[in-house]
Design an enzyme around this catalytic site. Structure first.
Site, PDB file in Angstrom:
ATOM      1  N   GLY A  11      -8.793 -18.247  -5.809  1.00 38.67           N
ATOM      2  CA  GLY A  11      -8.291 -18.197  -7.183  1.00 38.67           C
ATOM      3  C   GLY A  11      -6.851 -18.680  -7.250  1.00 38.67           C
ATOM      4  NE  ARG A  72     -13.198 -17.856  -5.315  1.00 36.25           N
ATOM      5  CZ  ARG A  72     -12.544 -17.711  -6.491  1.00 36.25           C
ATOM      6  NH1 ARG A  72     -12.899 -18.405  -7.542  1.00 36.25           N
ATOM      7  NH2 ARG A  72     -11.543 -16.857  -6.585  1.00 36.25           N
ATOM      8  CG  ASP A 103      -8.985 -10.368  -0.436  1.00 34.69           C
ATOM      9  OD1 ASP A 103      -9.169 -11.294  -1.252  1.00 34.69           O
ATOM     10  OD2 ASP A 103      -9.569  -9.280  -0.503  1.00 34.69           O
ATOM     11  CB  THR A 125      -4.172 -13.409  -5.342  1.00 33.82           C
ATOM     12  OG1 THR A 125      -4.974 -12.687  -6.288  1.00 33.82           O
ATOM     13  CG2 THR A 125      -3.575 -12.403  -4.390  1.00 33.82           C
ATOM     14  CG  ASP A 127      -6.751 -10.466  -8.465  1.00 37.85           C
ATOM     15  OD1 ASP A 127      -6.611 -10.618  -9.689  1.00 37.85           O
ATOM     16  OD2 ASP A 127      -7.636 -11.043  -7.804  1.00 37.85           O
ATOM     17  CG  ASP A 129      -6.550  -8.555  -4.316  1.00 34.82           C
ATOM     18  OD1 ASP A 129      -5.714  -9.423  -3.996  1.00 34.82           O
ATOM     19  OD2 ASP A 129      -7.747  -8.811  -4.505  1.00 34.82           O
ATOM     20  NE  ARG A 171     -11.088 -11.227  -6.192  1.00 36.37           N
ATOM     21  CZ  ARG A 171     -11.407 -12.242  -5.399  1.00 36.37           C
ATOM     22  NH1 ARG A 171     -12.258 -13.175  -5.806  1.00 36.37           N
ATOM     23  NH2 ARG A 171     -10.892 -12.348  -4.209  1.00 36.37           N
TER      24      ARG A 171
END
Ligand code: ADP
Length: 319
Positions: A11, A72, A103, A125, A127, A129, A171
């Site tokens: 992403g 991706r 990740d 990212t 996120d 995360d 996410r």
């Protein structure tokens, strides 16, 4: 080490361009040649690799997205795909790779290091995360985008005395919801890391209504589920009119904030330093405002957790 390459994967996130620029410029500063790989691991397998010059990365520090494009790539998840990638790197005489991504991209990068290829990850990212780093590139911009949108939603929520439910990205992580919710004084913040009780949300709404509050904002992280479901539950309990806004991909775009540009510049430069100092298997992280390298193994074995004291604080402040 004479030649390094950089790619962006997974992403996209605002600030990736600033990180690419930092890798290229600091690479040349240290006497290296720097190559760009287009479309992440897809381009790596296909050999879509070009030399980047100092000027190639001019005028991109303020732009969202990634000039190297992202993708991706299922083939990279196979041993055969990764072997092809290493062959391309060897063919182009590249000695080290910087992977800017999330990740998933780091899981791939780690496997590349297992084939003996020096690889450093830079966390990019929205996120936030990725374990082991306080912040990822793009998170601050995404939070600011959400806050800007919610400020606008708040205007119409006040005019119509309505309850708004805003679903945000992230996410499986609640960081965007948590930071935006705290910054916006949301009534309730729903994040996947803390199971929610609809009764508690309803009581909070009733309390603020009794105090004369004309509107309410509830933020739902996508990892919790659909904002529509939360809205239905509130309407069932209170009979109030609610509106749902799903902010979607607007959160992934836009010009990066100064914070993200500085973070990306520091992290990109650190990745080059790590390669030059002989590190082969690390990700860059920021902890307590220090930019450091951490072994992939150590970083990827940890579980990401948002700062839960922010969650507690948001509850106290929206009492
Ligand atoms: P992000 O990096 O943003 O988390 P993804 O999870 O989609 O994004 O991962 C990006 C790419 O990284 C994948 O398309 C794939 O090529 C590679 N990748 C992800 N997970 C693995 C894995 N377990 N092994 C090898 N490659 C992986």
């Amino acid at each position: 080490m004479k030649r390094i390459a950089v790619l962006t994967s997974g992403g996209d996130a605002p600030g990736m361009n600033a990180a690419i620029r930092a890798v290229v410029r600091s690479g040349y500063y240290h006497g290296l040649e720097v190559y760009g790989v287009y479309r992440g691991y897809t381009g790596l397998i296909q050999g879509d690799i070009e030399k980047m010059e100092l000027g190639t990365v001019g005028d991109i520090i303020h732009r969202g997205g990634t000039v190297l494009y992202s993708s991706r790539c299922e083939e990279f998840k196979t041993e055969a795909g990764r072997q092809k990638a290493v062959e391309q790197l060897k063919k182009h005489q590249i000695d080290g790779l910087v992977v800017i991504g999330g990740d998933g991209s780091f899981q791939g990068a780690k496997k590349l290091t297992a084939l003996g290829f020096p690889t450093i990850g830079v966390p990019g990212t929205i996120d936030n995360d990725i374990p082991a780093t306080d912040f990822t590139i793009g998170f601050d911009t995404a939070v600011n985008t959400v806050v800007e949108c919610i400020d606008k939603i708040r205007d119409t929520a006040t005019s119509h005395e309505r309850t708004y439910i805003v679903e945000v990205m992230g996410r499986d992580a609640g960081d965007i919801a948590l930071w935006a919710g705290l910054a916006d004084g949301a009534e309730s913040i729903l994040i996947p890391e803390a199971p929610y009780q609809i009764d508690e949300i309803v009581e909070r709404l009733q309390r603020s209504s009794e105090r004369g509050k004309k509107h309410s904002i509830i933020i739902v992280a996508e990892g919790v589920g659909s904002g529509l479901d939360v809205a239905d539950k509130i309407t069932d309990r209170l009979g109030w009119e609610t509106r749902v806004t799903v902010l979607g991909h607007v959160q992934r775009g836009g010009s990066p904030t100064a914070f993200d540009r500085v973070l990306a510049s520091r992290m990109g430069a650190k990745a080059v330093e790590l390669l030059l100092s002989g590190q082969r298997d690390m990700m860059v992280a920021i902890r307590n405002n220090d930019v450091i390298g951490i072994d992939f193994d150590e970083a990827l074995s940890q579980k990401h957790q948002p700062r839960m004291e922010l969650y507690d604080l948001a509850k106290i402040l929206s009492i």
